[in-house]
Write a protein that holds these residues in place. Sequence first.
Motif, PDB file in Angstrom:
ATOM      1  N   VAL A   5      -9.326  -7.169   0.969  1.00  0.00           N
ATOM      2  CA  VAL A   5      -7.972  -7.973   1.898  1.00  0.00           C
ATOM      3  C   VAL A   5      -7.331  -7.118   3.089  1.00  0.00           C
ATOM      4  N   THR A   6      -7.265  -6.325   4.017  1.00  0.00           N
ATOM      5  CA  THR A   6      -6.704  -5.762   4.732  1.00  0.00           C
ATOM      6  C   THR A   6      -5.849  -6.645   5.411  1.00  0.00           C
ATOM      7  N   GLY A   7      -4.943  -5.515   5.492  1.00  0.00           N
ATOM      8  CA  GLY A   7      -3.447  -6.162   6.096  1.00  0.00           C
ATOM      9  C   GLY A   7      -2.656  -6.508   4.491  1.00  0.00           C
ATOM     10  N   ALA A   8      -2.747  -6.529   3.657  1.00  0.00           N
ATOM     11  CA  ALA A   8      -2.388  -7.756   3.170  1.00  0.00           C
ATOM     12  C   ALA A   8      -1.060  -7.529   2.438  1.00  0.00           C
ATOM     13  N   SER A   9      -0.366  -6.569   3.285  1.00  0.00           N
ATOM     14  CA  SER A   9       1.038  -7.073   3.262  1.00  0.00           C
ATOM     15  C   SER A   9       1.897  -7.813   3.913  1.00  0.00           C
ATOM     16  N   GLY A  11       1.452 -11.006   6.664  1.00  0.00           N
ATOM     17  CA  GLY A  11       2.091 -13.000   6.490  1.00  0.00           C
ATOM     18  C   GLY A  11       0.097 -13.246   5.996  1.00  0.00           C
ATOM     19  N   VAL A  12      -0.374 -13.246   6.910  1.00  0.00           N
ATOM     20  CA  VAL A  12      -1.866 -13.840   6.193  1.00  0.00           C
ATOM     21  C   VAL A  12      -2.179 -12.642   5.105  1.00  0.00           C
ATOM     22  N   GLY A  13      -1.994 -12.029   4.930  1.00  0.00           N
ATOM     23  CA  GLY A  13      -3.282 -11.156   4.014  1.00  0.00           C
ATOM     24  C   GLY A  13      -2.383 -11.705   2.576  1.00  0.00           C
ATOM     25  N   THR A  14      -0.699 -11.515   2.459  1.00  0.00           N
ATOM     26  CA  THR A  14      -0.256 -12.112   1.035  1.00  0.00           C
ATOM     27  C   THR A  14      -0.442 -13.717   0.739  1.00  0.00           C
ATOM     28  N   ALA A  15      -0.743 -14.203   2.050  1.00  0.00           N
ATOM     29  CA  ALA A  15      -1.477 -15.403   1.781  1.00  0.00           C
ATOM     30  C   ALA A  15      -2.736 -16.137   0.913  1.00  0.00           C
ATOM     31  N   LEU A  16      -3.314 -13.961   1.205  1.00  0.00           N
ATOM     32  CA  LEU A  16      -4.743 -14.643   1.390  1.00  0.00           C
ATOM     33  C   LEU A  16      -4.878 -13.813  -0.392  1.00  0.00           C
ATOM     34  N   VAL A  17      -4.114 -12.604  -1.086  1.00  0.00           N
ATOM     35  CA  VAL A  17      -3.809 -12.200  -2.100  1.00  0.00           C
ATOM     36  C   VAL A  17      -3.716 -13.210  -2.817  1.00  0.00           C
ATOM     37  N   SER A  18      -2.329 -13.823  -2.451  1.00  0.00           N
ATOM     38  CA  SER A  18      -2.290 -14.829  -3.616  1.00  0.00           C
ATOM     39  C   SER A  18      -3.264 -16.193  -3.721  1.00  0.00           C
ATOM     40  N   LEU A  19      -4.001 -16.953  -2.743  1.00  0.00           N
ATOM     41  CA  LEU A  19      -4.820 -17.669  -3.617  1.00  0.00           C
ATOM     42  C   LEU A  19      -6.739 -17.147  -3.837  1.00  0.00           C
ATOM     43  N   GLY A  36       2.707  -1.367  -2.104  1.00  0.00           N
ATOM     44  CA  GLY A  36       1.865  -1.628  -3.443  1.00  0.00           C
ATOM     45  C   GLY A  36       2.281  -2.537  -4.014  1.00  0.00           C
ATOM     46  N   ASP A  37       3.366  -2.206  -4.711  1.00  0.00           N
ATOM     47  CA  ASP A  37       3.977  -2.745  -5.533  1.00  0.00           C
ATOM     48  C   ASP A  37       4.128  -3.971  -4.980  1.00  0.00           C
ATOM     49  N   ALA A  38       4.877  -4.592  -3.796  1.00  0.00           N
ATOM     50  CA  ALA A  38       4.573  -6.173  -3.748  1.00  0.00           C
ATOM     51  C   ALA A  38       3.381  -7.037  -3.821  1.00  0.00           C
ATOM     52  N   VAL A  39       2.658  -6.545  -2.860  1.00  0.00           N
ATOM     53  CA  VAL A  39       1.230  -6.593  -3.463  1.00  0.00           C
ATOM     54  C   VAL A  39       0.223  -7.231  -4.334  1.00  0.00           C
ATOM     55  N   ALA A  40       1.062  -5.597  -5.774  1.00  0.00           N
ATOM     56  CA  ALA A  40       0.433  -6.192  -6.730  1.00  0.00           C
ATOM     57  C   ALA A  40       0.405  -7.167  -7.385  1.00  0.00           C
ATOM     58  N   ALA A  41       2.169  -7.055  -6.734  1.00  0.00           N
ATOM     59  CA  ALA A  41       2.849  -8.304  -7.079  1.00  0.00           C
ATOM     60  C   ALA A  41       2.504  -9.625  -7.524  1.00  0.00           C
TER      61      ALA A  41
END
Length: 71
Positions: A5-9, A11-19, A36-41
């Motif tokens: 997931v590029t742009g993982a931090s 709005g759309v990236g965080t949703a994609l990471v979570s899903l 990194g910590d926020a995206v890993a969470a």
Amino acid sequence: MRIAVTGASGGVGTALVSLAALRGATVVAVAGAGKGDAVAALGADAVVARGTHDTPQRCREAAGGPPHSVA
């Protein structure tokens, strides 16, 4: 399944990471420094810093092979 997931931090990236994490995918997140910590969470299995010349290679290494999908 492996997904990068590029742009993982963002709005759309965080949703994609979570899903993707909820669906059981191996998630490699590409995000800016300090995010990194926020995206890993959110469920990312690995975080790769964006803007480096070897980002694609680092994604493959972190995912254990080429990602099936890049978003």
